[in-house]
Scaffold this motif. Structure first.
Motif, PDB file in Angstrom:
ATOM      1  N   ARG A  60     -60.287 -39.184 -40.434  1.00 23.96           N
ATOM      2  CA  ARG A  60     -59.876 -37.789 -40.591  1.00 23.96           C
ATOM      3  C   ARG A  60     -61.074 -37.002 -41.093  1.00 23.96           C
TER       4      ARG A  60
ATOM      5  N   GLY B  37     -52.724 -36.623 -41.366  1.00 29.06           N
ATOM      6  CA  GLY B  37     -52.208 -37.490 -40.313  1.00 29.06           C
ATOM      7  C   GLY B  37     -50.702 -37.661 -40.389  1.00 29.06           C
ATOM      8  N   GLN B  38     -50.155 -38.473 -39.491  1.00 32.44           N
ATOM      9  CA  GLN B  38     -48.707 -38.647 -39.391  1.00 32.44           C
ATOM     10  C   GLN B  38     -48.094 -39.211 -40.668  1.00 32.44           C
ATOM     11  N   ALA B  39     -48.768 -40.154 -41.287  1.00 30.05           N
ATOM     12  CA  ALA B  39     -48.202 -40.753 -42.502  1.00 30.05           C
ATOM     13  C   ALA B  39     -48.077 -39.718 -43.615  1.00 30.05           C
ATOM     14  N   THR B  40     -49.067 -38.854 -43.733  1.00 26.48           N
ATOM     15  CA  THR B  40     -49.035 -37.820 -44.766  1.00 26.48           C
ATOM     16  C   THR B  40     -47.941 -36.797 -44.494  1.00 26.48           C
ATOM     17  N   LEU B  41     -47.710 -36.493 -43.229  1.00 24.92           N
ATOM     18  CA  LEU B  41     -46.747 -35.459 -42.856  1.00 24.92           C
ATOM     19  C   LEU B  41     -45.332 -35.988 -42.671  1.00 24.92           C
ATOM     20  N   ARG B  42     -45.116 -37.279 -42.881  1.00 24.62           N
ATOM     21  CA  ARG B  42     -43.815 -37.872 -42.605  1.00 24.62           C
ATOM     22  C   ARG B  42     -42.699 -37.205 -43.405  1.00 24.62           C
TER      23      ARG B  42
ATOM     24  N   ASP C 278     -51.237 -43.638 -48.442  1.00 31.66           N
ATOM     25  CA  ASP C 278     -50.446 -43.769 -47.220  1.00 31.66           C
ATOM     26  C   ASP C 278     -51.252 -44.371 -46.076  1.00 31.66           C
ATOM     27  N   TYR C 279     -52.559 -44.572 -46.286  1.00 33.76           N
ATOM     28  CA  TYR C 279     -53.398 -45.172 -45.244  1.00 33.76           C
ATOM     29  C   TYR C 279     -54.116 -46.418 -45.756  1.00 33.76           C
TER      30      TYR C 279
ATOM     31  N   VAL D 241     -41.799 -33.857 -41.803  1.00 30.87           N
ATOM     32  CA  VAL D 241     -41.075 -34.058 -40.541  1.00 30.87           C
ATOM     33  C   VAL D 241     -39.628 -34.465 -40.815  1.00 30.87           C
TER      34      VAL D 241
END
Length: 295
Positions: A191, A221-226, A154-155, A229
């Motif tokens: 991270r 990070g945000q991409a991992t938690l998308r 994702d990164y 969410v």
């Protein structure tokens, strides 16, 4: 104990730091310290030989690689042969069989990272540092590696320094990171902890001796938690789990299982409904053969 030293010749790209000398055995103080650590590691496991993996990291934290004396130390402490220890050390890529740099820089060139720019990052760093895969710069600062998936797609493209993440890199940003490492500047990963540790420091952590920095910096990070969410926004939840309900369903499924051949209500108990359901007898097969010849 007396310690002998030798400056063994090593292949190009695997050179030691100029002037560095490697002992063929540990001095008394070092051996005593390693033995205390090894005893602590062994105590975690029901069988001593299970401690081999973290002990290999332990000797790397001392020597900067799995050295011949490190192999001998592990074998003696765990009651193994040096061949058994070497077999494990040569299987896993995190164990280095020649002196490693202060920092291992790994560039992911697997499918996603590769097409997102990982190949370009690798080529730029290899040319900039003057080394190829699993080779170390002459000053001993950087060992460069091509690595397989870092589980951080994702990164992409991702670079790692001593297994800390540097996300969404470019050739220019990757060069900046390694230049700062070579210059001795503190460098923080995208991270993780506030500063990347050295290869020896991280090897000790991998041996099971925490450095107290596990909770520093950004975790996911945000991409991992998308996904999490999005699920909250949409009110999605996972199916409930009830152990009793699952057990009852499994029992019912077992009761409905098809019977074995010959059991009551199996296909063997039913009369054939069409000619195709019956196997022809020998006489029937002979008659069909004769009819075919006559035609």
């Amino acid at each position: 104990m007396s310690v002998e030293h030798a400056d063994a010749a090593v292949p190009h790209g695997h050179g030691r730091v100029p002037g560095e000398r490697h002992a063929t055995g540990y001095d008394d103080e070092t051996r005593a310290r390693l033995t205390r650590d090894a005893d602590e590691i062994v105590a975690r496991y029901p069988q001593a030989r299970s401690a081999l993996l973290p002990m290999l990291h332990l000797v790397q934290s001392e020597d900067g690689y799995v050295s011949p004396r490190g192999i001998a130390f592990c074998a003696a402490h765990l009651g193994l042969t040096t061949a058994e220890v070497s077999a494990v050390a040569t299987f896993y890529t995190q164990y280095k069989r020649h002196p490693n740099g202060t920092y291992t820089v790994g560039v992911c060139t697997n499918t996603l990272c590769g097409v997102m720019g990982g190949d370009a990052i690798w080529e730029e760093l290899s040319e900039h540092l003057g080394v190829g895969h699993d080779e170390t710069t002459p000053d001993g600062a950087i060992t460069l590696e091509r690595v397989e998936c870092n589980a951080a797609c994702d990164y992409a493209p991702v670079m790692m320094v001593n297994w800390e993440f540097f996300d969404e890199q470019t050739p220019a940003s990757a060069v900046e990171v390694v230049d700062r490492l070579v210059a001795g500047e503190p460098v923080a990963p995208t991270r993780g902890p506030s500063q990347v540790g050295t290869f020896k420091e991280i090897s000790r952590v991998l041996a099971g001796f925490p450095d107290g920095r596990a909770d520093e910096g950004v975790g996911a990070g945000q991409a991992t938690l998308r996904g999490t969410v999005l699920a909250k926004e949409q009110g999605w939840t996972a199916p409930s789990f009830d152990a009793d309900e699952r057990a009852a369903a499994a029992a019912a499924q077992a009761d409905d299982a098809a019977p074995e051949v010959g059991d009551e209500q199996s296909s063997a108990q039913h009369a054939p409904t069409t000619p195709a359901d019956s196997s022809p007898t020998g006489e029937q097969r002979k008659q069909k053969s004769d009819d075919a010849k006559e035609s």
